[in-house]
Write a protein that holds these residues in place. Structure first.
Motif, PDB file in Angstrom:
ATOM      1  N   SER A  35       0.854  -0.981   0.024  1.00  0.00           N
ATOM      2  CA  SER A  35       0.090   0.128  -0.082  1.00  0.00           C
ATOM      3  C   SER A  35       0.932   1.005  -0.036  1.00  0.00           C
ATOM      4  N   SER A  36       2.299   0.961  -0.084  1.00  0.00           N
ATOM      5  CA  SER A  36       3.575   2.112  -0.031  1.00  0.00           C
ATOM      6  C   SER A  36       4.342   2.462  -0.411  1.00  0.00           C
ATOM      7  N   ALA A  37       5.546   2.603  -0.581  1.00  0.00           N
ATOM      8  CA  ALA A  37       6.717   2.795  -1.330  1.00  0.00           C
ATOM      9  C   ALA A  37       7.651   3.126  -0.700  1.00  0.00           C
ATOM     10  N   SER A  38       8.862   2.971  -0.661  1.00  0.00           N
ATOM     11  CA  SER A  38      10.196   4.003  -0.684  1.00  0.00           C
ATOM     12  C   SER A  38      10.393   3.502  -1.943  1.00  0.00           C
ATOM     13  N   ILE A  39      11.172   4.866  -1.833  1.00  0.00           N
ATOM     14  CA  ILE A  39      11.983   5.481  -3.113  1.00  0.00           C
ATOM     15  C   ILE A  39      13.429   5.614  -2.871  1.00  0.00           C
ATOM     16  N   LEU A  40      14.732   5.248  -3.397  1.00  0.00           N
ATOM     17  CA  LEU A  40      16.051   5.488  -2.379  1.00  0.00           C
ATOM     18  C   LEU A  40      16.651   7.324  -3.131  1.00  0.00           C
ATOM     19  N   GLY A  41      16.596   8.101  -2.389  1.00  0.00           N
ATOM     20  CA  GLY A  41      17.049   9.022  -3.129  1.00  0.00           C
ATOM     21  C   GLY A  41      18.458   9.493  -2.713  1.00  0.00           C
ATOM     22  N   LYS A  42      19.397  10.502  -3.257  1.00  0.00           N
ATOM     23  CA  LYS A  42      21.084  10.532  -3.014  1.00  0.00           C
ATOM     24  C   LYS A  42      21.134   9.771  -2.361  1.00  0.00           C
ATOM     25  N   ASN A  43      20.870  10.304  -0.188  1.00  0.00           N
ATOM     26  CA  ASN A  43      21.673   9.639   0.536  1.00  0.00           C
ATOM     27  C   ASN A  43      20.613   9.054   1.302  1.00  0.00           C
ATOM     28  N   TYR A  44      19.520   9.349   1.694  1.00  0.00           N
ATOM     29  CA  TYR A  44      18.442   8.407   2.220  1.00  0.00           C
ATOM     30  C   TYR A  44      16.875   7.480   1.432  1.00  0.00           C
ATOM     31  N   TYR A  88      11.430  20.358   2.414  1.00  0.00           N
ATOM     32  CA  TYR A  88      12.636  21.152   1.359  1.00  0.00           C
ATOM     33  C   TYR A  88      14.294  19.846   1.056  1.00  0.00           C
ATOM     34  N   GLY A  89      14.788  19.355   2.538  1.00  0.00           N
ATOM     35  CA  GLY A  89      15.085  18.212   2.393  1.00  0.00           C
ATOM     36  C   GLY A  89      14.668  16.889   1.541  1.00  0.00           C
ATOM     37  N   ASP A  90      13.852  16.699   1.724  1.00  0.00           N
ATOM     38  CA  ASP A  90      13.203  15.312   0.530  1.00  0.00           C
ATOM     39  C   ASP A  90      13.632  15.748  -0.301  1.00  0.00           C
ATOM     40  N   ALA A  91      12.904  17.431  -0.503  1.00  0.00           N
ATOM     41  CA  ALA A  91      12.939  17.481  -2.203  1.00  0.00           C
ATOM     42  C   ALA A  91      14.604  16.854  -2.921  1.00  0.00           C
ATOM     43  N   LYS A  92      15.475  17.853  -1.974  1.00  0.00           N
ATOM     44  CA  LYS A  92      16.550  17.364  -2.924  1.00  0.00           C
ATOM     45  C   LYS A  92      18.153  16.304  -2.217  1.00  0.00           C
ATOM     46  N   ASN A  93      17.022  15.897  -2.044  1.00  0.00           N
ATOM     47  CA  ASN A  93      17.094  14.104  -1.582  1.00  0.00           C
ATOM     48  C   ASN A  93      17.006  13.495  -2.971  1.00  0.00           C
ATOM     49  N   LEU A  94      15.939  13.699  -3.227  1.00  0.00           N
ATOM     50  CA  LEU A  94      15.012  12.841  -4.233  1.00  0.00           C
ATOM     51  C   LEU A  94      15.976  13.209  -5.716  1.00  0.00           C
ATOM     52  N   ARG A  95      15.913  14.390  -5.673  1.00  0.00           N
ATOM     53  CA  ARG A  95      16.360  15.295  -7.386  1.00  0.00           C
ATOM     54  C   ARG A  95      17.382  15.240  -7.616  1.00  0.00           C
TER      55      ARG A  95
END
Length: 339
Positions: free
Chosen positions: A135-144, A184-191
């Protein structure tokens, strides 16, 4: 925990029925319209959003249950299907399981009816199959890793659209700075790991803030706008301002549901992702009597309008993919009706 699972299961029953009535037999209205100058605009289905937002109020589901924010996720995924993306492309899906990898969906389509029957039954019956449905998913960003609420992705393309949602109904002065900082931290991590994906942030906010804390509202709106203008943050940010009566206030626990920052990327199993068919009695009668939610579009800054946000997300996905992909979404956009 059992109460939270029950609330989410009941919510899915109502959410599914609302969305099903809005798109009978899976046929969606086209959201694209053209003005007199020929410019295209995205026209969201706000009536369906109002109904979905009434569900957590009816269930008195607190923030920790995940139900209030889930109403936004369901609506955004529904709007993406209105835009022409397939029901298996946009997560959460309109039926259980909410996340079904395209490879599994394609396999089910290719199997004969006799072969597919037992497999489909197992997929649809089980709450979750580890590593396959969830029902949910996690995506790997740059650091977490980061749990993303609305997704379009495939193994052959990687993430194409990632939308995070947050909701705040009270304790504005205490919670707002934390929500913005996290976002903002999540945006940087994913972008930084997925620079081509359409990255968006939708914020649901109780409109009582306009009366009780106008200074906080002004500050929050300004920061949300800036989050959608940074070169290394979100491609677009949106705001849903919700107004409802005092007798329909959500329980105030003051916190978002906890997310494990170091979780493994991929689908996440939850036991309460399947709807409970008989949990709310007469479903249509319940929907007819849901608490009324008014959307304060009149108080929403132009830069944060849901219509602008959805248009930006769809245009971004179509703009970074070949014309041979997402033909349904391209056709819907091309067939925008005249206002």
């Amino acid at each position: 925990m059992a109460a939270e699972k029950s609330a989410k299961a009941k919510a899915w029953t109502l959410f599914d029925r609302i969305v099903d009535r809005a798109a009978p037999e899976g046929v969606h209205t086209n959201p694209w319209v053209k003005d007199a100058s020929g410019k295209r605009h995205f026209q969201p289905d706000y009536d369906t959003l109002s109904l979905l937002l009434g569900v957590p109020l009816f269930l008195k589901a607190n923030t920790q249950s995940g139900v209030p924010a889930l109403a936004l996720d369901v609506w955004l995924s529904y709007e993406l299907r209105r835009a022409g993306f397939g029901k298996d492309q946009t997560w959460p899906r309109p039926t259980h399981p909410r996340i079904l990898p395209s490879s599994v969906a394609n396999l089910l389509e290719e199997l004969t009816a006799k072969e597919a029957g037992p497999v489909r039954a197992k997929v649809e019956r089980k709450s979750a199959i580890k590593g396959v449905t969830a029902s949910s998913a996690s995506i790997l960003g740059k650091n977490y890793t980061k749990q993303v609420d609305v997704i379009i992705t495939d193994w052959s393309t990687g993430p194409e659209l990632l939308i995070s949602t947050k909701r705040m109904d009270s304790s504005f002065g205490k919670n707002a700075p934390n929500r913005i900082e996290e976002s903002y931290g999540d945006a940087k991590n994913l972008r930084l790991r997925h620079p081509l994906a359409a990255l968006g942030f939708m914020f649901g906010l109780n409109a009582v803030i306009l009366r009780e804390e106008p200074g906080t509202a002004e500050w929050l709106f300004d920061l949300l706008i800036k989050l959608g203008q940074e070169d290394d943050a979100y491609h677009a940010t949106g705001l849903v301002l919700m107004e409802y009566g005092d007798d329909a206030v959500l329980p105030d626990d003051g916190e978002e549901p906890a997310v494990e920052a170091l979780a493994e990327p991929g689908v996440e199993a939850e036991e309460d992702s399947a709807p409970v068919v008989d949990a709310v009695g007469d479903i249509d009668l319940t929907i007819a009597n849901l608490p009324k939610v008014r959307l304060r579009l009149d108080a929403t800054p132009d830069e944060l309008m849901p219509s602008r946000f959805l248009a930006a997300m769809v245009e971004r996905v179509l703009g970074i993919t070949p014309v041979t992909m997402h033909r349904g979404a391209r056709r819907h956009r091309a067939e925008a009706r005249q206002l």
